[in-house]
Design an enzyme around this catalytic site. Structure first.
Site, PDB file in Angstrom:
ATOM      1  N   ASP A 197      12.798  15.344 -14.465  1.00 36.15           N
ATOM      2  CA  ASP A 197      13.278  14.538 -13.349  1.00 36.15           C
ATOM      3  C   ASP A 197      14.404  13.628 -13.803  1.00 36.15           C
ATOM      4  O   ASP A 197      14.617  13.411 -14.998  1.00 36.15           O
ATOM      5  CB  ASP A 197      12.119  13.735 -12.745  1.00 36.15           C
ATOM      6  CG  ASP A 197      11.438  12.849 -13.770  1.00 36.15           C
ATOM      7  OD1 ASP A 197      12.076  11.908 -14.261  1.00 36.15           O
ATOM      8  OD2 ASP A 197      10.260  13.105 -14.106  1.00 36.15           O
ATOM      9  N   GLU A 254      19.912  41.859 -36.194  1.00 39.30           N
ATOM     10  CA  GLU A 254      19.588  40.752 -35.280  1.00 39.30           C
ATOM     11  C   GLU A 254      20.240  39.456 -35.771  1.00 39.30           C
ATOM     12  O   GLU A 254      20.755  38.670 -34.980  1.00 39.30           O
ATOM     13  CB  GLU A 254      18.066  40.575 -35.180  1.00 39.30           C
ATOM     14  CG  GLU A 254      17.400  41.662 -34.343  1.00 39.30           C
ATOM     15  CD  GLU A 254      15.880  41.600 -34.397  1.00 39.30           C
ATOM     16  OE1 GLU A 254      15.253  41.867 -33.365  1.00 39.30           O
ATOM     17  OE2 GLU A 254      15.324  41.311 -35.480  1.00 39.30           O
ATOM     18  N   GLU A 302       0.823  -1.217   0.000  1.00 35.50           N
ATOM     19  CA  GLU A 302       0.000   0.000   0.000  1.00 35.50           C
ATOM     20  C   GLU A 302       0.856   1.266   0.000  1.00 35.50           C
ATOM     21  O   GLU A 302       0.381   2.343  -0.329  1.00 35.50           O
ATOM     22  CB  GLU A 302      -0.934   0.011   1.212  1.00 35.50           C
ATOM     23  CG  GLU A 302      -1.999  -1.071   1.100  1.00 35.50           C
ATOM     24  CD  GLU A 302      -3.123  -0.907   2.096  1.00 35.50           C
ATOM     25  OE1 GLU A 302      -2.934  -0.201   3.111  1.00 35.50           O
ATOM     26  OE2 GLU A 302      -4.183  -1.492   1.867  1.00 35.50           O
TER      27      GLU A 302
END
Ligand code: GLA
Length: 734
Positions: A539, A619, A176
């Site tokens: 992660d 740019e 559990e």
């Protein structure tokens, strides 16, 4: 020897270069935690104290000894049902419905090399770089065996922990709750540093005292989530970036997790990291095993900066590209990353094959290595309401086959990458019309939508195989060198018609890893970038397969300073995908200079995300120069040591630096967060230079002594403008 066992007292000691971890099997067979922290020698069992504590029960076999209680003793793997009322690392539901598990020592093994985990990502190391300790605990009644795994990477100051739970009984049981690491501190006051956020604003730092009661972070979203990153720091009250004790816990897993911190009635502190308890009830038939994903532990006595450095090295060298490391054909170690331009913010869904070729043509002129065709190239997908699951090239939209498009892009001298979102299905798709039952949904209920899409049941092999074949058919059409793997919603309906309920949240993630494993086995040279609406699955688990991850859907250079700051506490810069985008920024409306956007993005895996055709000649010239610089500095950015020099949540500027291993080359980036009338001067102090060496700053030609740069710093110019950015390059002069 990194792992020692003292037979007589049954004490296990794990030694790394600067840390010690110690535990003991006591007379009753309980595995007690003795110490984790700065390196010490000797046996630490003298730290254990025994007093009669009211309302703290005593195990039956200690007889009348009221001073022995699991409620008080520090433990390695505390379980529910033994008289410990604190948070448990492990909760077992026996076949007879009782919730008890009494784990006692049953043996150990010490092995050379680092253990591997079947089906799960984990730290990997060469046999000579690591040792493994396996301690076996057993519950005599249920015959459940818990194998605690400790991987010790001595030189890295890293200890990994994982757990294998096997049902050796004859009856079916249910796990559990299962954590992979527990840290019990018998003394001291601690803060918990966690990294919370939301879509488009991930990994903000929160520091909170661990007080009486239990505080937790976690995810029930099926992914590790934007909301809480599965990594925390436990720090002494006075620990700062540069001084003090701190412990890290990094969960190598991309699904539901739970981290709990608690101060108990005797002012002891317990921290647990593991699988989320909600939506999890893992049944184990006789003979079956559950593997709990790994937690990477690290301690530093030198503050957060040193702790981060250790995690960066570990994740860079022992997690990233783990899936490749098993295959001889796959490249391992650091792989230079392509500077790419992504079509998303350049065109969203509004493109044709010509648009992509045009982007490639412009890219070639600027020195960009790769064009990535983002969402919108497949099925019926003119917006984000349809088409997911139909991974067939929309040749009508592209105006040609994918093979031809890739060839034309390659002819411009530019590589080709493509976006996919394999775990998803749109209700408006041929796949859904054919297999509505493949979408996860609770019986008799309509599934919740997220971005108007549903989630495929990746716990099912047949579903994965179908998608895998479709994706391979796409990748086989041409020289596709890169895939951006996206995942654009949280899971809600944790139900599978095939898989036992209670297993789905875990088996979904195992299915995802299995898919990635197979994809990299088939295409060992393929680079996969992870993404989940930006940083929703940022992660260490994903990094094993995807060594770079789109850090956030927020490309605003100012917001990225906070996001990248929080991310840097555990994850190396090479994992942080960062792009220069157009202004006003599409997420915030903020205008920052191209220079600032370049300097901020040049902190991670660098790229562009704008329509190159709309840029002015000036740019374009500036971008050419940015790319030249990035390529020059890439080894430093990706492999050098990274230092945070300020805290953008508190300070008037964001400053960080990269240093080469020999400390002779330094790249310093500074962005001013505040500008006021008659502005005060900001000084930025560098770190860990060679104190007696003279450094020359390349642009200005000015020379400084290393010690001066560290002690007094350098002044940052006062100029007009917002979010002004500065780049300094220092080289040691003999
Ligand atoms: C997510 C990603 C974006 C882009 C879109 C496409 O939001 O994070 O970068 O790929 O999906 O739909």
């Amino acid at each position: 020897m990194a792992i020692l066992f003292q037979e007589e007292k049954r004490i296990f000691t794990l030694q790394t270069k600067q840390t010690t971890y110690q535990m003991k099997v006591d007379n009753f067979g309980f595995l007690l935690h003795l110490y984790y922290g700065a390196k010490v020698s000797g046996e630490m069992d003298y730290l254990l104290t025994y007093y009669d504590r009211g309302f703290s029960g005593n195990p039956n076999d200690v007889g009348n000894n009221r001073t022995y209680s699991m409620d008080v003793l520090p433990q390695e793997y505390p379980t529910l049902g033994t008289g410990d009322y604190r948070n448990s690392a492990f909760v077992l539901r026996n076949h007879d419905e009782s919730a008890c598990c009494d784990l006692r020592y049953a043996g150990y093994e010490i092995r050379e090399g680092k253990y591997e985990l079947p089906g799960l990502p984990a730290v990997y190391a060469k046999p000579e770089e690591a040792q493994t300790l396996e301690i076996v605990l057993e519950d005599a009644v249920s015959k459940v065996r818990v194998r605690l795994l400790y991987g010790v990477l001595e030189d890295e100051d890293i200890i990994t922990r994982s757990v294998k739970i096997t049902n050796y009984g004859t009856e079916y049981i249910v796990v559990e709750k299962a954590s992979s690491a527990c840290l019990d501190f018998i003394t001291g006051e601690y803060d918990l540093l966690s990294f919370y956020g939301r879509h488009i604003m991930e990994r903000n730092l929160q520091r909170a005292r661990i007080g009486h009661g239990s505080q937790s972070i976690g995810s029930r979203r099926g992914t590790s989530s934007h909301q809480y990153n599965p990594a925390v720091i436990v720090a002494g009250k006075n620990t700062t970036e540069d001084i003090g004790d701190c412990y890290g816990m990094v969960f190598v897993y991309s699904g539901n997790f739970l981290c709990e911190a608690e101060q108990d009635q005797f002012d002891q502190t317990r921290i647990l990291m593991g699988l989320q308890r909600d939506l999890f009830n893992y049944p184990l038939e006789s003979g079956e095993t559950l593997v709990v994903p790994e937690t990477i532990l690290c301690y530093s006595g030198r503050g957060f900066g040193d702790l981060s450095m250790k995690y960066h090295r570990c994740i860079r060298n022992h997690i990233c590209n783990g899936a490749r490391s098993r295959r001889k054909s796959g490249k391992t170690g650091f792989i230079p990353r392509p500077v790419l331009v992504n079509s998303w913010e350049a065109a969203y869904f509004n493109f044709t094959g010509e648009t992509i070729v045009e982007l490639a043509r412009e890219a070639a002129q600027l020195g960009i290595d790769m064009v990535v065709m983002d969402d919108g190239w497949f099925g019926k997908r003119e917006d984000d309401n349809s088409g997911l699951g139909d991974w067939q090239v929309n040749e009508k939209k592209l105006g040609c086959s994918l093979g031809e498009l890739v060839r034309r892009v390659n002819e411009e001298g530019v590589k080709f990458g493509i976006w996919i979102e394999p775990e998803m299905i749109s209700e408006d798709s041929d796949l859904y019309r054919e297999h509505p039952d493949w979408a996860m949904q609770n019986p008799g209920r309509n599934p919740a939508r997220g971005r108007n899409q549903l989630v495929l049941d990746f716990s099912r092999e047949d579903v994965r195989e179908h998608i895998f074949d479709q994706i391979c058919r796409v990748l086989d059409q041409g020289n596709i060198e890169y895939v951006k793997w996206d995942m654009n919603r949280s899971l809600t309906d944790f139900y599978s018609v095939e898989t036992r309920q209670g297993k789905v949240s875990y088996d979904f993630v195992i299915g995802l890893y299995d898919f990635m494993e197979k994809l990299l086995a088939k295409y060992p040279q393929l680079m996969i970038e992870g993404c989940s609406g930006g940083g929703g699955r940022f992660d260490a688990g994903m990094m094993y397969y995807t060594p770079q991850i789109w850090c956030s859907d927020n490309t605003d250079a100012a917001d990225r300073l906070w996001i990248q700051y929080g991310t840097s506490f555990f994850y190396p810069m090479s994992t942080i995908s960062a792009h220069v985008s157009a202004v006003p920024n599409h997420q915030t409306g903020r205008i920052t200079s191209l220079r600032t956007r370049g300097i901020v993005a040049m902190t991670g895996a660098f790229g562009y995300e704008l329509s190159l055709g709309k840029l002015s000649a000036e740019e374009k010239e500036e971008i050419r120069e940015q790319i030249r610089q990035y390529k020059e500095f890439e080894p430093l950015i990706s492999m050098g040591d990274y230092y945070r020099l300020s805290n953008p949540f508190e300070d008037a500027c964001a400053a960080w630096m990269f240093v080469s291993k020999d400390r002779k080359r330094v790249l310093l980036h500074v962005v001013l967060l505040e500008n006021h009338g008659n502005m005060i001067v900001n000084y930025v102090r560098l770190k860990e230079l060679l104190p007696d060496v003279v450094y020359e700053e390349e642009r200005s030609g000015k020379r400084y002594c290393g010690s001066a740069l560290m002690q007094a710093g350098i002044p940052i110019p006062v100029e007009m403008g917002e979010y002004l950015a500065y780049q300094f390059v220092f080289t040691a002069k003999e």
